[in-house]
Design a protein around this motif. Structure first.
Motif, mmCIF file in Angstrom:
data_model
loop_
_atom_site.group_PDB
_atom_site.id
_atom_site.type_symbol
_atom_site.label_atom_id
_atom_site.label_comp_id
_atom_site.label_asym_id
_atom_site.label_seq_id
_atom_site.Cartn_x
_atom_site.Cartn_y
_atom_site.Cartn_z
ATOM 1 N N TYR A 121 45.533 41.825 76.685
ATOM 2 C CA TYR A 121 44.561 43.029 77.217
ATOM 3 C C TYR A 121 44.274 43.938 75.923
ATOM 4 C CZ TYR A 121 48.606 45.914 77.594
ATOM 5 O OH TYR A 121 49.733 46.873 77.191
ATOM 6 N N GLY A 122 43.324 44.630 75.819
ATOM 7 C CA GLY A 122 42.998 45.533 75.139
ATOM 8 C C GLY A 122 43.093 46.923 75.641
ATOM 9 N N ASP A 123 42.965 48.078 74.692
ATOM 10 C CA ASP A 123 43.076 49.485 75.364
ATOM 11 C C ASP A 123 41.962 49.842 76.177
ATOM 12 O OD1 ASP A 123 45.360 50.339 74.022
ATOM 13 O OD2 ASP A 123 44.137 50.506 71.887
ATOM 14 N N PRO A 124 40.638 49.261 76.151
ATOM 15 C CA PRO A 124 39.530 49.673 77.208
ATOM 16 C C PRO A 124 39.785 48.793 78.408
ATOM 17 C CG PRO A 124 38.691 48.764 75.010
ATOM 18 C CD PRO A 124 39.912 48.329 75.100
ATOM 19 N N ASP A 125 40.407 47.724 78.538
ATOM 20 C CA ASP A 125 40.571 47.189 79.678
ATOM 21 C C ASP A 125 42.052 46.938 80.091
ATOM 22 O OD1 ASP A 125 41.332 45.017 77.912
ATOM 23 O OD2 ASP A 125 39.500 43.995 78.175
ATOM 24 N N GLU A 126 43.121 47.921 79.674
ATOM 25 C CA GLU A 126 44.397 47.839 80.356
ATOM 26 C C GLU A 126 44.623 47.579 81.856
ATOM 27 O OE1 GLU A 126 48.526 50.422 79.655
ATOM 28 O OE2 GLU A 126 46.600 51.226 79.048
ATOM 29 N N PRO A 127 45.516 46.645 82.160
ATOM 30 C CA PRO A 127 45.457 46.223 83.438
ATOM 31 C C PRO A 127 46.146 47.507 84.257
ATOM 32 C CG PRO A 127 47.124 45.085 82.099
ATOM 33 C CD PRO A 127 46.229 45.796 81.054
ATOM 34 N N SER A 128 45.812 47.716 85.465
ATOM 35 C CA SER A 128 46.078 48.717 86.499
ATOM 36 C C SER A 128 46.611 48.214 87.614
ATOM 37 C CB SER A 128 44.642 49.512 86.775
ATOM 38 O OG SER A 128 43.730 48.683 87.290
ATOM 39 N N GLU A 129 46.971 49.128 88.536
ATOM 40 C CA GLU A 129 47.871 48.601 89.672
ATOM 41 C C GLU A 129 48.855 47.831 89.489
ATOM 42 O OE1 GLU A 129 44.867 47.300 92.702
ATOM 43 O OE2 GLU A 129 43.290 48.819 91.701
ATOM 44 N N THR A 130 49.765 47.848 88.324
ATOM 45 C CA THR A 130 50.875 47.063 88.112
ATOM 46 C C THR A 130 51.962 47.440 89.128
ATOM 47 O OG1 THR A 130 51.597 48.436 86.220
ATOM 48 C CG2 THR A 130 50.108 46.454 85.592
ATOM 49 N N GLY A 131 52.804 46.471 89.500
ATOM 50 C CA GLY A 131 54.057 46.763 90.267
ATOM 51 C C GLY A 131 55.001 45.685 90.244
#
Length: 207
Positions: free
Chosen positions: A23-33
């Protein structure tokens, strides 16, 4: 002499470190768990729960672990099978791709610790040649696709599956006779994917 490493996440996840890459800074993954969690019905017991929202068209969710007992500096060939639980069908379309068909179960191995490292192009990737999505690398193989045939397209119907590859990954043990193994899911599905790792088997053969 050949040996087998057996991993059972239904009994615990101690020593297995999670991470994300690709991934890159603009599209860093979210909702990680991440965590050792109860499996959804009708499955029983617990597993290694992993979830991430893919904000681009590519994200790798992985866990890593160091194993020892090998000859220092010796070369080995490793082949993997992985058992997991998902509610993704193999027969359905989805956002930016098919969850069941555009997420690939992968494994990798290395003598040095795998880490997510920022590259010259600004992307964050593992510091080994895992490959990408459906493409294998010199240090990683694709075991199969996430989706399970027969599950519904609306999710919520959980089942388990095993994916495997007979293609071996060459790896050299470090000076202490240790090496690292990586298990994960490489996603081209542009939304959230939650799943459980249940176990793995690694066949180790000296070169």
């Amino acid at each position: 002499m050949a040996s087998t490493i057996t991993v059972d996440f239904t009994k615990g996840i101690e020593g297995w470190t999670p991470g994300v890459a690709d991934y890159g800074d603009p599209d860093e993954p979210s909702e990680t768990g991440y965590g050792w969690s109860k499996l959804p019905a009708p499955l029983e017991g617990k597993g290694y729960f992993l979830t991430v929202h893919n904000n681009s068209d590519d994200v790798l969710t992985y866990v890593k672990h160091q194993v020892g007992g090998f000859a220092p500096g010796a070369k080995y060939n490793l082949s993997f099978s992985m058992t997991y639980a998902t509610d993704a069908s193999a027969d359905c379309a989805g956002v930016g791709g098919s969850r069941g068909n555009d997420i690939f179960m992968v494994a990798a191995a290395a003598g040095d610790e795998p880490k997510t490292v920022k590259q010259a192009d600004g992307r964050y990737r593992l510091n080994l040649d895992r490959g990408n999505n459906a493409e294998p690398g010199t240090q990683g193989k694709v075991l199969g696709r996430l989706g399970i045939e027969g599950l519904g397209c609306n999710g919520g119907e959980w089942a388990q599956a095993t994916r495997a590859s007979t293609e071996a990954i060459p790896v050299t043990a470090d000076k202490d006779g240790k090496l690292w193994i990586v298990l994960g899911a490489d996603s081209g599905y542009e939304a959230t994917n939650a799943w459980f790792l249940l176990g793995a088997t690694v066949q180790v053969k000296p070169q």
